[in-house]
Design a protein around this motif. Structure first.
Motif, PDB file in Angstrom:
ATOM      1  N   THR A  33       0.955  -1.120   0.054  1.00 33.52           N
ATOM      2  CA  THR A  33      -0.034  -0.027   0.097  1.00 33.52           C
ATOM      3  C   THR A  33       0.933   1.218  -0.195  1.00 33.52           C
ATOM      4  N   MET A  34       1.909   1.332   0.844  1.00 29.20           N
ATOM      5  CA  MET A  34       2.786   2.264   0.774  1.00 29.20           C
ATOM      6  C   MET A  34       3.653   2.594  -0.519  1.00 29.20           C
ATOM      7  N   LEU A  35       3.893   1.652  -1.096  1.00 27.87           N
ATOM      8  CA  LEU A  35       4.605   1.531  -2.534  1.00 27.87           C
ATOM      9  C   LEU A  35       3.696   2.292  -3.490  1.00 27.87           C
ATOM     10  N   ARG A  36       2.289   1.932  -3.444  1.00 30.67           N
ATOM     11  CA  ARG A  36       1.492   2.396  -4.506  1.00 30.67           C
ATOM     12  C   ARG A  36       1.094   3.704  -4.131  1.00 30.67           C
ATOM     13  N   ASN A  37       0.852   4.080  -2.810  1.00 27.62           N
ATOM     14  CA  ASN A  37       0.750   5.560  -2.489  1.00 27.62           C
ATOM     15  C   ASN A  37       1.908   6.514  -3.096  1.00 27.62           C
ATOM     16  N   VAL A  38       3.134   6.130  -2.754  1.00 32.56           N
ATOM     17  CA  VAL A  38       4.240   6.931  -3.198  1.00 32.56           C
ATOM     18  C   VAL A  38       4.354   7.052  -4.755  1.00 32.56           C
ATOM     19  N   ILE A  39       3.947   5.898  -5.502  1.00 33.56           N
ATOM     20  CA  ILE A  39       3.934   6.174  -6.926  1.00 33.56           C
ATOM     21  C   ILE A  39       2.793   6.922  -7.357  1.00 33.56           C
ATOM     22  N   LYS A  40       1.708   6.817  -6.589  1.00 34.55           N
ATOM     23  CA  LYS A  40       0.531   7.795  -7.062  1.00 34.55           C
ATOM     24  C   LYS A  40       0.898   9.256  -6.839  1.00 34.55           C
ATOM     25  N   TRP A  41       1.603   9.445  -5.488  1.00 34.49           N
ATOM     26  CA  TRP A  41       2.044  10.854  -5.290  1.00 34.49           C
ATOM     27  C   TRP A  41       3.176  11.416  -6.375  1.00 34.49           C
ATOM     28  N   VAL A  42       3.772  10.533  -6.739  1.00 41.85           N
ATOM     29  CA  VAL A  42       5.122  10.868  -7.757  1.00 41.85           C
ATOM     30  C   VAL A  42       4.546  11.167  -9.155  1.00 41.85           C
ATOM     31  N   ILE A  43       3.496  10.495  -9.537  1.00 38.43           N
ATOM     32  CA  ILE A  43       2.696  10.616 -10.800  1.00 38.43           C
ATOM     33  C   ILE A  43       1.847  12.029 -10.822  1.00 38.43           C
ATOM     34  N   GLU A  44       0.887  12.064  -9.588  1.00 37.08           N
ATOM     35  CA  GLU A  44       0.004  13.346  -9.459  1.00 37.08           C
ATOM     36  C   GLU A  44       1.095  14.638  -9.421  1.00 37.08           C
ATOM     37  N   ALA A  45       2.108  14.452  -8.605  1.00 36.40           N
ATOM     38  CA  ALA A  45       3.070  15.657  -8.609  1.00 36.40           C
ATOM     39  C   ALA A  45       3.836  15.938  -9.797  1.00 36.40           C
ATOM     40  N   GLY A  46       4.032  15.052 -10.797  1.00 39.90           N
ATOM     41  CA  GLY A  46       4.664  15.208 -11.909  1.00 39.90           C
ATOM     42  C   GLY A  46       6.200  15.344 -11.798  1.00 39.90           C
TER      43      GLY A  46
END
Length: 118
Positions: free
Chosen positions: A50-63
């Motif tokens: 879950t933490m891995l998926r969240n960090v990936i999501k944040w990277v993509i959203e932040a650009g």
């Protein structure tokens, strides 16, 4: 105990509200502390994924992928058990697409600091 402290380490700059809550006009996703393997190794697999998926999501959203993001992605990928769950695999594929798109858009004549992380 370890899960709570690590969950607090991976947070957004918006506080405890989580990603995307609050300032809609400008989202900034920061990772507060570097990962500590002695703590990460104590976290159960579901939480690590879950933490891995969240960090990936944040990277993509932040650009953008900061050094802190890259460090957390590497550490979490190291502790997540294989075979990966389909959601985690899909997140990693999305990260690869994001990185490929960012790299293709960079000027190859100039060394961009983010290039190494992508």
């Amino acid at each position: 105990k370890h899960e709570t402290s690590t969950e607090e380490e991976v947070s957004t700059s918006q506080g405890s509200q989580g990603p995307g809550v609050g300032r809609e006009s400008q989202r900034t996703y920061e990772v507060a502390q570097p990962p500590v393997m002695s703590v990460l190794s104590q976290i159960d697999q579901a939480h690590s994924a879950t933490m891995l998926r969240n960090v990936i999501k944040w990277v993509i959203e932040a650009g953008v992928m900061t050094h802190q993001h890259a460090t957390w992605l590497f550490a979490l990928a190291a502790v997540v058990e294989r075979p990966l769950h389909e959601d985690t695999s899909a997140s990693l594929r999305a990260l690869v697409r994001f990185c490929a798109t960012r790299r293709a858009a960079m000027d190859v004549d100039r060394c961009h600091p983010e290039m190494v992380r992508l």
